[in-house]
Design a protein around this motif. Structure first.
Motif, PDB file in Angstrom:
ATOM      1  N   LEU A  77      -2.154   7.515  -7.338  1.00 21.85           N
ATOM      2  CA  LEU A  77      -0.859   7.102  -7.875  1.00 21.85           C
ATOM      3  C   LEU A  77      -0.990   6.703  -9.340  1.00 21.85           C
ATOM      4  O   LEU A  77      -0.171   7.093 -10.177  1.00 21.85           O
ATOM      5  N   ALA A  78      -2.027   5.937  -9.680  1.00 24.98           N
ATOM      6  CA  ALA A  78      -2.215   5.476 -11.058  1.00 24.98           C
ATOM      7  C   ALA A  78      -2.508   6.636 -12.012  1.00 24.98           C
ATOM      8  O   ALA A  78      -2.144   6.581 -13.195  1.00 24.98           O
ATOM      9  N   GLN A  79      -3.147   7.663 -11.501  1.00 25.75           N
ATOM     10  CA  GLN A  79      -3.445   8.814 -12.368  1.00 25.75           C
ATOM     11  C   GLN A  79      -2.194   9.598 -12.740  1.00 25.75           C
ATOM     12  O   GLN A  79      -2.154  10.266 -13.775  1.00 25.75           O
ATOM     13  N   THR A  80      -1.158   9.498 -11.904  1.00 27.07           N
ATOM     14  CA  THR A  80       0.095  10.204 -12.203  1.00 27.07           C
ATOM     15  C   THR A  80       1.138   9.282 -12.834  1.00 27.07           C
ATOM     16  O   THR A  80       1.894   9.707 -13.701  1.00 27.07           O
ATOM     17  N   ILE A  87      -6.268   2.911 -17.700  1.00 21.70           N
ATOM     18  CA  ILE A  87      -5.863   2.843 -16.289  1.00 21.70           C
ATOM     19  C   ILE A  87      -6.169   4.171 -15.608  1.00 21.70           C
ATOM     20  O   ILE A  87      -6.724   4.219 -14.508  1.00 21.70           O
ATOM     21  N   LYS A  88      -5.820   5.247 -16.257  1.00 26.72           N
ATOM     22  CA  LYS A  88      -6.050   6.576 -15.677  1.00 26.72           C
ATOM     23  C   LYS A  88      -7.542   6.827 -15.468  1.00 26.72           C
ATOM     24  O   LYS A  88      -7.946   7.412 -14.457  1.00 26.72           O
ATOM     25  N   GLN A  89      -8.375   6.376 -16.419  1.00 28.55           N
ATOM     26  CA  GLN A  89      -9.818   6.576 -16.297  1.00 28.55           C
ATOM     27  C   GLN A  89     -10.398   5.740 -15.161  1.00 28.55           C
ATOM     28  O   GLN A  89     -11.217   6.211 -14.367  1.00 28.55           O
ATOM     29  N   ILE A  90      -9.968   4.478 -15.090  1.00 31.44           N
ATOM     30  CA  ILE A  90     -10.435   3.612 -13.995  1.00 31.44           C
ATOM     31  C   ILE A  90      -9.997   4.186 -12.648  1.00 31.44           C
ATOM     32  O   ILE A  90     -10.766   4.230 -11.693  1.00 31.44           O
ATOM     33  N   ALA A  91      -8.764   4.656 -12.591  1.00 33.04           N
ATOM     34  CA  ALA A  91      -8.233   5.219 -11.349  1.00 33.04           C
ATOM     35  C   ALA A  91      -9.040   6.444 -10.921  1.00 33.04           C
ATOM     36  O   ALA A  91      -9.319   6.634  -9.736  1.00 33.04           O
ATOM     37  N   LYS A 146      -3.083  -5.872  -8.475  1.00 33.13           N
ATOM     38  CA  LYS A 146      -3.208  -5.567  -7.042  1.00 33.13           C
ATOM     39  C   LYS A 146      -4.614  -5.072  -6.705  1.00 33.13           C
ATOM     40  O   LYS A 146      -5.223  -5.497  -5.727  1.00 33.13           O
ATOM     41  N   LEU A 147      -5.150  -4.194  -7.541  1.00 36.86           N
ATOM     42  CA  LEU A 147      -6.489  -3.644  -7.288  1.00 36.86           C
ATOM     43  C   LEU A 147      -7.586  -4.683  -7.511  1.00 36.86           C
ATOM     44  O   LEU A 147      -8.592  -4.684  -6.800  1.00 36.86           O
ATOM     45  N   LEU A 189     -11.515  -3.365 -13.930  1.00 37.88           N
ATOM     46  CA  LEU A 189     -10.112  -3.732 -13.734  1.00 37.88           C
ATOM     47  C   LEU A 189      -9.766  -5.014 -14.480  1.00 37.88           C
ATOM     48  O   LEU A 189      -8.706  -5.117 -15.108  1.00 37.88           O
ATOM     49  N   MET A 190     -10.666  -5.980 -14.445  1.00 34.30           N
ATOM     50  CA  MET A 190     -10.413  -7.250 -15.114  1.00 34.30           C
ATOM     51  C   MET A 190     -10.354  -7.063 -16.637  1.00 34.30           C
ATOM     52  O   MET A 190      -9.461  -7.613 -17.302  1.00 34.30           O
ATOM     53  N   ALA A 191     -11.279  -6.276 -17.185  1.00 32.92           N
ATOM     54  CA  ALA A 191     -11.283  -6.023 -18.628  1.00 32.92           C
ATOM     55  C   ALA A 191      -9.988  -5.329 -19.062  1.00 32.92           C
ATOM     56  O   ALA A 191      -9.374  -5.677 -20.075  1.00 32.92           O
ATOM     57  N   CYS A 192      -9.575  -4.361 -18.279  1.00 33.52           N
ATOM     58  CA  CYS A 192      -8.332  -3.632 -18.585  1.00 33.52           C
ATOM     59  C   CYS A 192      -7.121  -4.559 -18.464  1.00 33.52           C
ATOM     60  O   CYS A 192      -6.226  -4.531 -19.310  1.00 33.52           O
TER      61      CYS A 192
END
Length: 198
Positions: A77-80, A87-91, A146-147, A189-192
């Protein structure tokens, strides 16, 4: 007299049919409320004593299979829907790592005779739907929160499993190998998230 007996017989037959129908309706209603994870856990709880691993390990495997399925869907979902390249890279990383973990765990479940859920829990589906409805402006931040929360909870469960002296040796090895990746995910996730707050 014959008419009265016939009426009584018809009444009894109708009453019995209504009673049986009501019983069937109740069981169907209960089944509709159960998600795949609950059904799998119930099956695992009813496993006989000859099962190769204990009930706590069976439940852990079932829950983690459902959890990984949820993580994969949220990563997709995050990639789209995500707007931040980070975010897209982490996802993408989450999808790759959780897919590998899921495949390993399904194999372990099969070898240990554990019933695996077919999909994520209903709560996880609700989380997905809620995030999918967020505006582009709010999505990245809320997805990260959430993640992060999901990974916090998973890290604790995995840590407990690696320290469980009664845990199945293969499961313990798997959990020990996955734990550093979960911690790495959480840190990313925390850094982002901290960047998004600025």
């Amino acid at each position: 007299m014959k008419v009265q007996l016939r009426n009584t017989a018809v009444y009894l037959l109708m009453s019995t049919s209504l009673f049986l129908g009501a019983c069937n309706d109740d069981s169907t209603a209960t089944d509709n409320k159960s998600d795949s994870s609950t059904v799998a856990n119930n099956s695992n709880n009813n496993a006989n004593d000859s099962a190769t691993i204990n009930s706590g390990d069976r439940e852990f495997i079932s829950d983690m299979i459902a959890g990984n399925m949820a993580e994969i869907r949220l990563a997709q979902l995050a990639q789209t829907k995500g707007t931040s390249p980070e975010i897209k890279q982490i996802a993408k990383t989450l999808e790759t790592d959780h897919t590998a973990a899921l495949n390993q765990l399904k194999d372990l479940a099969s070898r240990k005779g554990v019933t695996a859920p077919a999909e994520e829990t209903n709560d996880a589906k609700d989380t997905y739907n809620n995030l999918n409805e967020k505006s582009a402006k709010d999505f990245d931040r809320e997805w990260c929160e959430k993640l992060m929360d999901k990974h916090d909870k998973s890290i604790k469960k995995f840590q407990d499993k690696t320290e469980d002296n009664n845990a199945d040796a293969d499961l313990k090895t798997w959990a020990t190998n996955i734990l550093p990746k979960l911690r790495s995910h959480h840190d990313q996730l925390m850094a982002c998230h901290n960047k998004l707050k600025k």
